[in-house]
Design a protein around this motif. Structure first.
Motif, PDB file in Angstrom:
ATOM      1  N   GLN A  88      -7.189  -7.085  11.600  1.00 16.04           N
ATOM      2  CA  GLN A  88      -7.932  -8.207  11.047  1.00 16.04           C
ATOM      3  C   GLN A  88      -9.252  -7.739  10.448  1.00 16.04           C
ATOM      4  O   GLN A  88      -9.667  -8.194   9.378  1.00 16.04           O
ATOM      5  CB  GLN A  88      -8.195  -9.254  12.139  1.00 16.04           C
TER       6      GLN A  88
ATOM      7  N   LYS B 114     -10.380  -8.033   6.554  1.00 20.17           N
ATOM      8  CA  LYS B 114     -11.632  -8.705   6.197  1.00 20.17           C
ATOM      9  C   LYS B 114     -12.504  -7.788   5.340  1.00 20.17           C
ATOM     10  O   LYS B 114     -13.075  -8.216   4.326  1.00 20.17           O
ATOM     11  CB  LYS B 114     -12.387  -9.097   7.468  1.00 20.17           C
TER      12      LYS B 114
ATOM     13  N   GLU C 192     -11.219  -7.423   1.785  1.00 18.45           N
ATOM     14  CA  GLU C 192     -11.485  -8.635   1.003  1.00 18.45           C
ATOM     15  C   GLU C 192     -12.940  -8.665   0.546  1.00 18.45           C
ATOM     16  O   GLU C 192     -13.241  -9.035  -0.596  1.00 18.45           O
ATOM     17  CB  GLU C 192     -11.148  -9.871   1.843  1.00 18.45           C
TER      18      GLU C 192
END
Length: 424
Positions: free
Chosen positions: A36, A40, A43
């Motif tokens: 995760q 993140k 992005e």
């Protein structure tokens, strides 16, 4: 087409970095915390403007047959930057520095330096023209954002080492008109502008020379950023006093973290913050960590120097040959590379001392830069991943990756407009 390739590149990187994780469509809770975090970070890396302020790639670009549009293997060719790898690493903008090594400081030497510098600048311009579908020549701060919206990489131009200016102040405007937007005043040896942090003979001018002060004033007038990387401590303090605009260090690190004359003391970092300038962290191992013991290299270097005359008795040519021989030994007996964690340690320190608004990234690819985890332009997203791991927010990462340098760039241009509007 460019945007499609851009998206495909990032999706590919995500698959590699998150190998073994569930498909993207599966619920978020099925992913590990590490997966995760990486997602993140990628992005964020994709959203922010990523700007590297220092690459010596023009030296590659003047090599016969070298094509920036082709992907090169760094382990085979030594090349660290090309347009495909900029896309892979989602590196939005870069300053290609035309680097000319210090040579004899006479009319002939100055002429050769100028000719080589212009050749490299012209090679950058020609490359952007040949590859206009993927890159664009950038001259102003906002050009990077405009080109990013078009799905293109922004290519800025700098000069590393003021040697190609020679003793002719008019050359500063010549280079500006060719697209140069920063000049590193000096390199590894003293020149007619300033003293180097690493000249074996020590200081010559006591910082910036009288002619160098005129060059700084002319850079202020035109809107060229004053770069103090490679200068000795006195050059930094002189530049702070002389420049009417904030200054930059296009590729320098923190001396409190790694003791090296090329790095900046805490006092310098604090003054850089007061000045409104920015220190661009570089990915060069010797500036990021103290080198581990290397007995083979030490023995070979000692043997080499034992057969050489004292440095102070050498000609410039002999000193150049000595440095070349030492570089060859370092390639033969390499030390382990620094890591992205070392780089983040320097970022942490600069943020602590100078503040989040005064640190950026200047990798020094093709000029010695390249560490474990950030070996070439295709891996620069790993800096962002490490910053996210350390708790940096997207706003802070945006400042580090491009926002801080762009802010300084804009102020430098504003100061130039004011000087030109009110000439003294």
């Amino acid at each position: 087409m460019n945007k499609l390739r851009h998206s495909f590149s990032f999706f590919s990187i995500l698959l590699v970095l998150m190998a073994g994780c569930k498909e993207k469509s599966e619920p978020q809770e099925s992913k590990t915390e590490e997966e995760q975090l990486v997602e993140k970070a990628l992005e964020i890396h994709k959203r922010v403007l990523t700007l590297d302020t220092h690459a010596d790639t023009p030296l590659r670009m003047i090599e016969p047959g070298f094509d920036m549009a082709e992907r090169h293997n760094p382990n085979e060719t030594g090349s660290k930057v090309d347009y495909p790898r900029m896309v892979e690493g989602d590196l939005d903008a870069i300053f290609f520095a035309a680097f000319v090594a210090q040579d004899i400081r006479d009319d002939d030497g100055n002429t050769r330096a100028k000719t080589l510098c212009l050749q490299m600048i012209d090679s950058v311009i020609a490359s952007t023209q040949r590859n206009a579908d993927v890159v664009g020549l950038a001259l102003n701060p906002d050009d990077a954002y405009a080109l990013e919206k078009e799905g293109k990489r922004a290519i800025y131009i700098g000069i590393e080492n003021g040697y190609p200016i020679g003793k002719d102040l008019a050359n500063v405007e010549l280079y500006f008109n060719k697209g140069v937007r920063y000049i590193t005043l000096v390199h590894s040896s003293n020149n007619d502008l300033a003293d180097s942090a690493t000249d074996e003979l020590g200081t010559e001018h006591g910082g910036i020379s009288e002619f160098g002060s005129k060059v700084v004033a002319e850079m202020n007038r035109l809107g060229i950023m004053v770069d103090v990387s490679h200068g000795n401590d006195s050059v930094f303090y002189d530049a702070i006093k002389m420049s009417k605009a904030p200054i930059i260090a296009s590729h320098s690190n923190a001396r409190s973290v790694t003791k090296h004359d090329r790095n900046m003391t805490d006092e310098m970092l604090k003054l850089m913050a007061e000045n409104g300038g920015v220190v661009q962290l570089t990915m060069l191992s010797d500036y990021l960590r103290m080198p581990p013991p290397n007995v083979a290299l030490d023995s070979a270097t000692a043997a080499l120097k034992a057969n050489m005359k004292p440095v102070e008795e050498m000609t410039l040519e002999e000193r150049g040959e000595m440095r070349k021989a030492i570089r060859s030994l370092r390639e033969k007996y390499p030390a382990p590379l620094a890591t992205v964690q070392h780089a983040a340690d320097h970022i942490d320190h600069i943020v602590k001392v100078a503040g989040i608004d005064h640190v950026g990234i200047g990798c020094d690819f093709d000029g010695g830069g390249g560490i474990q985890g950030v070996f070439d332009a295709s891996e620069v997203m790993n800096i962002t991943i490490e910053l996210v791991k350390r708790g940096y927010t997207e706003e802070e990462i945006e400042k580090i990756w491009g926002g801080n340098l762009i802010r300084v760039f804009k102020v430098v241009q504003k100061v130039a407009e004011e000087i030109q509007s009110n000439p003294s």
